[in-house]
Design a protein around this motif. Structure first.
Motif, PDB file in Angstrom:
ATOM      1  N   LYS A 137      10.139 -21.291 -51.183  1.00  0.00           N
ATOM      2  CA  LYS A 137       8.792 -20.782 -50.950  1.00  0.00           C
ATOM      3  C   LYS A 137       7.792 -21.206 -52.025  1.00  0.00           C
ATOM      4  CE  LYS A 137      10.528 -16.759 -48.406  1.00  0.00           C
ATOM      5  NZ  LYS A 137      10.542 -15.282 -48.309  1.00  0.00           N
ATOM      6  N   SER A 138       8.291 -21.587 -53.190  1.00  0.00           N
ATOM      7  CA  SER A 138       7.391 -21.968 -54.271  1.00  0.00           C
ATOM      8  C   SER A 138       6.792 -23.363 -54.073  1.00  0.00           C
ATOM      9  CB  SER A 138       8.125 -21.921 -55.613  1.00  0.00           C
ATOM     10  OG  SER A 138       9.217 -22.825 -55.618  1.00  0.00           O
ATOM     11  N   LEU A 139       7.335 -24.126 -53.117  1.00  0.00           N
ATOM     12  CA  LEU A 139       6.866 -25.492 -52.883  1.00  0.00           C
ATOM     13  C   LEU A 139       5.802 -25.531 -51.791  1.00  0.00           C
ATOM     14  CD1 LEU A 139      10.258 -27.445 -52.939  1.00  0.00           C
ATOM     15  CD2 LEU A 139       8.651 -27.108 -54.821  1.00  0.00           C
ATOM     16  N   ALA A 140       4.895 -26.484 -51.928  1.00  0.00           N
ATOM     17  CA  ALA A 140       3.862 -26.681 -50.914  1.00  0.00           C
ATOM     18  C   ALA A 140       4.492 -27.216 -49.634  1.00  0.00           C
ATOM     19  CB  ALA A 140       2.808 -27.659 -51.433  1.00  0.00           C
ATOM     20  N   PRO A 141       3.888 -26.953 -48.483  1.00  0.00           N
ATOM     21  CA  PRO A 141       4.455 -27.420 -47.208  1.00  0.00           C
ATOM     22  C   PRO A 141       4.687 -28.931 -47.172  1.00  0.00           C
ATOM     23  CG  PRO A 141       2.737 -25.816 -46.793  1.00  0.00           C
ATOM     24  CD  PRO A 141       2.708 -26.093 -48.270  1.00  0.00           C
ATOM     25  N   ASN A 142       3.764 -29.705 -47.732  1.00  0.00           N
ATOM     26  CA  ASN A 142       3.913 -31.158 -47.740  1.00  0.00           C
ATOM     27  C   ASN A 142       5.121 -31.584 -48.573  1.00  0.00           C
ATOM     28  OD1 ASN A 142       2.826 -33.861 -47.044  1.00  0.00           O
ATOM     29  ND2 ASN A 142       2.593 -34.051 -49.265  1.00  0.00           N
ATOM     30  N   THR A 143       5.328 -30.915 -49.706  1.00  0.00           N
ATOM     31  CA  THR A 143       6.482 -31.213 -50.565  1.00  0.00           C
ATOM     32  C   THR A 143       7.784 -30.877 -49.851  1.00  0.00           C
ATOM     33  OG1 THR A 143       5.153 -30.723 -52.529  1.00  0.00           O
ATOM     34  CG2 THR A 143       7.541 -30.775 -52.813  1.00  0.00           C
ATOM     35  N   LYS A 144       7.787 -29.747 -49.153  1.00  0.00           N
ATOM     36  CA  LYS A 144       8.974 -29.365 -48.382  1.00  0.00           C
ATOM     37  C   LYS A 144       9.289 -30.420 -47.323  1.00  0.00           C
ATOM     38  CE  LYS A 144       8.698 -24.308 -48.645  1.00  0.00           C
ATOM     39  NZ  LYS A 144       8.585 -23.070 -47.843  1.00  0.00           N
TER      40      LYS A 144
END
Length: 327
Positions: free
Chosen positions: A171-178
């Motif tokens: 959850k700590s990562l941005a959607p694009n990074t995920k």
């Protein structure tokens, strides 16, 4: 490889300087060239005859025709046995054989079933390539092959499914990074399983040693230390070979899906994905393959003591011997 053809006169390893990286890149580009698959059985036999004539003194110097013959054999026959490698598992078929399974693994939005299918397909291809091209000093039994294959498939599927489950929960990562991390899950699975695969499939070589040869191609004994170098470098090469092919296309595809491919159909996206993988493989593969020499020289001081005082057929002390690393 042409080195498998018998004869007292040593054959030049390559028309390029294999002691340099770029020399090996040019050499690998030749033997991994898919056009080598067009050679017929008659072409291979003609090449064997030409190389045999050179190694037995009937032809005195290398000619363009001989270099062509050597290239045919280097891309077609096994360096230890001299037997023709089955077409899909030759070095010259590497790009084409891996294209379908790589495209499958890198397809966006694969579910668990799709992930399992393509990981099993990839490991099945890896095992077949290992068997066809490995050092033949110690062939594995059918039971060992099945056990090792099962463990390699288990490793790749576990990593792929595990990461596919973990990445969405970060959850700590941005959607694009995920999304980017999700596209790189196949790379992590392929690399981890590839290393496991190499050590499992070639474990007997480390236990018993592999054949090492003098400069004339004569077998001078088995070496466990040479086997460790061979298998270790092969495992490292799997990581190096997979990195550009499994990383560059998905990252480019992510970028394209936000621009040129946005709103395009699945067919166009799949075609683009395959094109990216094929282009990357053709361009980058020789650079990855060239990191470690295929047939490698090693100083006898790095091997067991039984190799330290060997002499060749002319009575000269051997300072170096060579071994087939396998792929």
């Amino acid at each position: 490889m042409a080195s498998a053809i018998p004869g007292p006169i040593p054959l030049p390893q390559s028309r390029y300087d294999l002691n340099t990286y770029m020399g090996r890149v040019n050499h690998c580009a030749g033997i991994s060239d898919p056009s080598m698959l067009l050679n017929t059985s008659a072409d291979v036999e003609t090449a064997k005859t030409l190389i045999s004539d050179f190694k037995n003194g009937k032809i005195k110097q290398m000619t363009p025709e001989l270099w062509r013959a050597k290239r045919v054999l280097d891309s077609t026959i096994h360096p230890d046995t001299g037997e023709t490698v089955l077409l899909p598992f030759r070095m010259s078929s590497c790009v084409l054989s891996n294209l379908v399974v790589t495209a499958g693994m890198l397809t966006p939005g694969l579910g668990s079933v799709g992930t399992l299918f393509w990981q099993v397909a990839n490991q099945s291809l890896n095992v077949a390539i290992n068997i066809a091209n490995s050092n033949k000093s110690h062939p594995l039994s059918t039971r060992q092959l099945i056990t090792n294959y099962t463990l390699a498939v288990t490793a790749s599927c576990s990593v792929a499914l595990g990461l596919n489950s973990i990445v969405p929960r970060l959850k700590s990562l941005a959607p694009n990074t995920k999304m980017i991390l999700g596209r790189l899950v196949p790379f992590a699975a392929v690399v981890s399983a590839g290393v496991v695969n190499v050590f499992l499939m070639r474990g007997e070589e480390i236990k018993k040693g592999i054949s090492v040869f003098d400069q004339d191609g004569n077998d001078v004994g088995l070496s466990k230390k040479a086997a460790f170098y061979a298998v270790g470098e092969t495992a490292a090469s799997r990581v190096i070979n997979a990195t550009p092919i499994m990383v560059i296309p998905p990252l480019i595809l992510v970028k394209l899906q936000k621009g040129f491919l946005k709103g395009k159909g699945v067919g166009i996206q799949t075609f683009t994905n395959i094109g990216l993988i094929c282009a990357t493989s053709l361009i980058v593969l020789p650079f990855a393959l060239a990191v470690f020499p295929q047939r490698q020289q090693i100083h006898v001081s790095k091997l067991e003591t039984k190799f330290h005082n060997l002499t060749d057929s002319r009575g000269n002390k051997l300072d170096t011997v060579e071994f087939n690393r396998g792929i």
